[in-house]
Write a protein that holds these residues in place. Sequence first.
Motif, PDB file in Angstrom:
ATOM      1  N   SER A   6      40.653  81.328  51.347  1.00 49.19           N
ATOM      2  CA  SER A   6      41.749  80.526  51.009  1.00 49.19           C
ATOM      3  C   SER A   6      41.620  79.350  52.215  1.00 49.19           C
ATOM      4  N   LEU A   7      40.988  79.890  53.250  1.00 54.15           N
ATOM      5  CA  LEU A   7      40.619  78.767  54.295  1.00 54.15           C
ATOM      6  C   LEU A   7      39.604  77.766  53.803  1.00 54.15           C
ATOM      7  N   LEU A   8      38.572  78.222  53.114  1.00 54.21           N
ATOM      8  CA  LEU A   8      37.740  77.328  52.291  1.00 54.21           C
ATOM      9  C   LEU A   8      38.529  76.399  51.358  1.00 54.21           C
ATOM     10  N   ALA A   9      39.265  76.822  50.589  1.00 52.98           N
ATOM     11  CA  ALA A   9      40.166  76.182  49.616  1.00 52.98           C
ATOM     12  C   ALA A   9      40.775  75.045  50.423  1.00 52.98           C
ATOM     13  N   VAL A  10      41.499  75.338  51.501  1.00 55.20           N
ATOM     14  CA  VAL A  10      42.394  74.429  52.222  1.00 55.20           C
ATOM     15  C   VAL A  10      41.451  73.287  52.865  1.00 55.20           C
ATOM     16  N   LYS A  11      40.396  73.845  53.416  1.00 54.30           N
ATOM     17  CA  LYS A  11      39.278  72.644  53.733  1.00 54.30           C
ATOM     18  C   LYS A  11      38.786  71.929  52.652  1.00 54.30           C
ATOM     19  N   THR A  12      38.372  72.310  51.638  1.00 58.49           N
ATOM     20  CA  THR A  12      37.971  71.432  50.484  1.00 58.49           C
ATOM     21  C   THR A  12      38.883  70.495  50.068  1.00 58.49           C
ATOM     22  N   LEU A  13      40.277  70.893  50.203  1.00 57.11           N
ATOM     23  CA  LEU A  13      41.507  70.339  49.647  1.00 57.11           C
ATOM     24  C   LEU A  13      41.497  68.905  50.646  1.00 57.11           C
ATOM     25  N   SER A  14      41.376  69.266  51.863  1.00 52.85           N
ATOM     26  CA  SER A  14      41.542  68.440  52.839  1.00 52.85           C
ATOM     27  C   SER A  14      40.361  67.104  52.870  1.00 52.85           C
ATOM     28  N   TRP A  15      38.995  67.518  52.573  1.00 53.17           N
ATOM     29  CA  TRP A  15      38.223  66.542  52.427  1.00 53.17           C
ATOM     30  C   TRP A  15      38.439  65.843  51.179  1.00 53.17           C
ATOM     31  N   ASP A  16      38.861  66.300  50.286  1.00 55.74           N
ATOM     32  CA  ASP A  16      39.117  65.526  48.953  1.00 55.74           C
ATOM     33  C   ASP A  16      40.401  64.631  49.378  1.00 55.74           C
TER      34      ASP A  16
END
Length: 323
Positions: A6-16
């Motif tokens: 879920s941390l990875l998903a949050v990070k990916t979203l914030s780069w997007d």
Amino acid sequence: MSSELSLLAVKTLSWDEFAAALAPLLSPETRLRREEPLATKTTMRVGGAARVYAEPASIADLQTLLRAAVQRSVKVLLLGRGSNLIVPDEGVDGLVIGLAHDVWAAFEPRSDGRVWVGAGLRLKNLCGLAAKAGLTGFEFLEGIPGNVGGALRMNAGAMGGWIFDVVEEMQLMTFAGEVKTLGKSALHVDYRHCAELHDAIALGAVLRPAAHADAEAINRQIDVYRRKRHESQPREPSAGCVFKNPPGLSAGRLIDECGLKGEHVGDAEVSGVHANFIINRGQATGADVLELVRRVRTRVRQVRGVELEPEVLLYGKNWRDVL
Ligand SMILES: Cc1cc2nc3c(=O)[nH]c(=O)nc-3n(C[C@H](O)[C@H](O)[C@H](O)COP(=O)(O)OP(=O)(O)OC[C@H]3O[C@@H](n4cnc5c(N)ncnc54)[C@H](O)[C@@H]3O)c2cc1C
């Protein structure tokens, strides 16, 4: 979802989100990409992607990129021709900026005899254009596969000369977006280093040619240097010399004397032609190169009692954290 996922998903979203917020602020000529592979933008050809990658087409777009990065505490990294870098396999958590657009590649002789060169100009083209214009003094840069920006940051040198021998002024942009011109006396440069470019972007420099000469004579000198390099350096992908020469010593000779030529980890190999080069035999990874760097350092320390310091940069990281 596990907490790591879920941390990875949050990070990916914030780069997007970061990339999506930037896109409408930039001119259509500026390139902006997510997860841009970096291996093919380097001479060593290893490593992962830039979370966000941009090739700005103007000063204004460069300032916009920097402003957005500062606002979101995103790390900014410059990329020249990638000829002095090892990119880690996991890539780079940051905004990688390449001055690859033509607008940064100027070569402009001035009426006072000096010449303005843009940070994105390849050193190879600098040499060729200077020869064509009958300007001597830059021949030593032939064969260094970088551009002007990378050469300024690294104070690149060869054949007894350094780029800062011929620099009279450097123009840079701070990460706050301010453009400054600094005369040579305000610059702090030494072996493979320019302090003013730690947290700033070189935009270009004013160079002083040594003299005027005819193009043919200049090209003959360039050929001499080119041949010298061909005889003494490997042809395979590499990042140039891996280690700095310790004072009064040759890193290549030390490595050779420790019997390390041909030592390899996966497809990363200590060159048999020049022991201070690590070459990529085809499928090397960033991890292979790092492991080989560690191995070479350890052996030279054990056998010769010398601590070698890397000259190549570990992109987005500090060597001291991995060695
Ligand atoms: C076969 C081979 C031979 C080589 N021979 C030599 C040699 O003889 N002498 C020598 O000195 N080097 C040599 N090198 C190493 C390398 O080519 C030089 O260090 C070169 O100057 C790096 O330029 P680059 O554009 O590739 O920079 P990059 O490798 O892309 O970047 C190097 C550093 O400069 C920074 N940077 C890039 N552009 C800018 C900018 N505009 N503003 C601020 N920072 C910036 C990057 O962030 C990074 O920290 C060699 C490399 C190879 C592969």
